[in-house]
Design an enzyme around this catalytic site. Structure first.
Site, mmCIF file in Angstrom:
data_model
loop_
_atom_site.group_PDB
_atom_site.id
_atom_site.type_symbol
_atom_site.label_atom_id
_atom_site.label_comp_id
_atom_site.label_asym_id
_atom_site.label_seq_id
_atom_site.Cartn_x
_atom_site.Cartn_y
_atom_site.Cartn_z
ATOM 1 N N GLU A 92 0.839 -1.193 0.000
ATOM 2 C CA GLU A 92 0.000 0.000 0.000
ATOM 3 C C GLU A 92 0.881 1.252 0.000
ATOM 4 O OE1 GLU A 92 -2.169 1.314 3.522
ATOM 5 O OE2 GLU A 92 -1.137 -0.238 4.699
ATOM 6 N N ILE A 94 1.674 4.821 1.389
ATOM 7 C CA ILE A 94 1.436 5.627 2.586
ATOM 8 C C ILE A 94 1.702 7.085 2.241
ATOM 9 C CG2 ILE A 94 2.016 6.015 5.005
ATOM 10 C CD1 ILE A 94 0.810 3.233 4.380
ATOM 11 N N ASP A 196 17.333 -1.124 11.386
ATOM 12 C CA ASP A 196 17.977 -0.097 10.545
ATOM 13 C C ASP A 196 17.185 1.204 10.679
ATOM 14 O OD1 ASP A 196 19.692 1.103 8.746
ATOM 15 O OD2 ASP A 196 18.779 0.231 6.966
#
Length: 291
Positions: A92, A94, A196
Site C-alpha cells: 500500500e 502511505i 535499521d
C-alpha cells in the site's frame, strides 16, 4: 519506466485496472513507483539484481513480523515475486506528512511497545536478511555479547579488511571484543528490533500514524535501535521522552551508543567507501584500543 508486460502482471496481482504509473525518487537500492488505480495508490519496488528477490522476501517477512506485534503499523503487503527478470515488492502507498510533536510522541510510545514484545528467548532471528544490500546473518545465541560480536561486528570487519578499507592491525581480536562487550553490555532480554532505524525508514501518515518501513529485523538489545536513531538525526526529544516513559533509558546508554553505532558505520564503510573510515577508526580506538 515499467514495461507494458510488467504493468499487466502487476494489474493481475492487484486484480484491478491500472490508470497510470509514476516513478518515485529517493530509492538508493531499488527503483520505486507509485501505481494508480481508480480508487487507490500502491507502492512498488523493482530490482533486477541477483539477490533482489531474496531481499524482498526477507523484507516482507520482517514487515509481517512487526505487524504481528500489533504495536506499530507497517504498509500492507500486496505481492512479492519475480517477472521477466525483475523482482518486485508491492504494498500500500502511505501518504506521508511532516511529523508534529504529538506524532513523534506516539512513535516513541509505539516503538517502546514493539521493543517490549516477547517473541523469542534468544538473540537473532528465524532467517538471515539484509542491511542495505549486504547480507546480515541472524544465527541465534543465548548470549547477547556473542551474538553482537560474531553476527554483527566480525562479518563487517572482515568485509572491510578484504576490501582493504581497514587493515588487519585495526581489527581487534575476538578476546578483546568479548572483554569489552561483556563489560559494557547490560543484562538484556531479546527485543524485536527494526534493525535499521534511521530517519528515512519511518513515515508519519497523514492521520498521524507512525509506520515502519525497510526493516532489517532481528531480536537484540533495544538500545541498538535507539543508537541508530541518534546516528543521523531525525528523531525529536519528544520521541525519546515518550519512549522512556515506557522503557526507561538505562543510565549508561550514552556510554554504549558508540559501540552500537559502530556496526552501522561499518556497514556504511562497506557500502559507500572511505568517507566513513574516520568515524569507524575513531570508534575502534575508543572501545577496543589497547589500554
Amino acid at each position: 519506466m515499467l514495461s507494458s508486460n510488467f504493468n499487466s502482471h502487476i494489474r493481475k496481482v492487484l486484480d484491478c485496472p491500472i490508470k497510470k504509473v509514476e516513478p518515485l525518487s529517493g530509492g538508493d537500492i531499488s527503483n520505486a513507483y507509485c501505481i494508480y488505480t481508480q480508487t487507490h495508490r500502491f507502492f512498488c519496488k523493482v530490482n533486477d539484481s541477483d539477490t533482489a528477490l531474496d531481499m524482498f522476501y526477507t523484507e516482507k517477512a520482517g514487515l509481517e513480523c512487526i505487524q504481528h506485534t500489533k504495536t506499530i503499523r507497517v504498509p500492507e503487503i500486496l505481492g512479492c515475486g519475480k517477472y521477466e527478470g525483475y523482482s518486485f515488492l508491492l504494498m500500500e502507498f502511505i501518504e506521508p506528512k511532516n511529523p508534529d510533536p504529538k506524532d513523534m510522541e506516539t512513535f516513541g510510545h509505539q516503538l517502546a511497545e514493539m521493543h517490549s514484545y516477547v517473541g523469542q528467548e534468544s538473540f537473532g532471528w528465524k532467517m538471515d536478511n539484509y542491511i542495505g544490500t549486504l547480507p546480515q546473518s541472524n544465527k541465534t545465541y543465548t548470549d547477547w555479547s556473542q551474538f553482537y560480536i560474531r553476527e554483527r561486528l566480525l562479518p563487517q570487519l572482515k568485509m572491510a579488511r578484504d576490501e582493504k578499507l581497514l587493515s588487519s592491525e585495526e581489527i581487534p581480536s575476538i578476546n578483546r571484543m568479548e572483554s569489552v562487550c561483556q563489560m559494557h553490555f547490560p543484562k538484556t532480554i531479546p527485543s524485536l528490533l527494526h534493525g535499521d532505524l534511521w530517519g528515512g525508514n519511518y513515515l508519519i501518515g497523514v492521520q498521524g500514524d507512525p509506520y515502519l518501513i525497510d526493516p532489517s529485523v532481528y531480536f537484540g538489545d533495544a538500545e541498538v535501535d535507539l543508537a541508530m536513531t541518534r546516528l543521523f538525526g531525525g528523531f525529536s526529544s519528544r520521541f525519546y521522552d515518550a519512549y522512556s516513559e515506557q522503557i526507561p533509558i538505562k543510565a549508561l546508554e550514552k556510554e554504549r551508543v558508540g559501540i552500537y553505532q559502530l556496526y552501522y558505520l561499518l556497514v556504511h564503510l562497506n557500502l559507500f567507501g572511505k568517507s566513513y573510515y574516520p568515524s569507524v577508526s575513531r570508534l575502534l580506538k575508543t572501545y577496543f584500543g589497547q589500554r
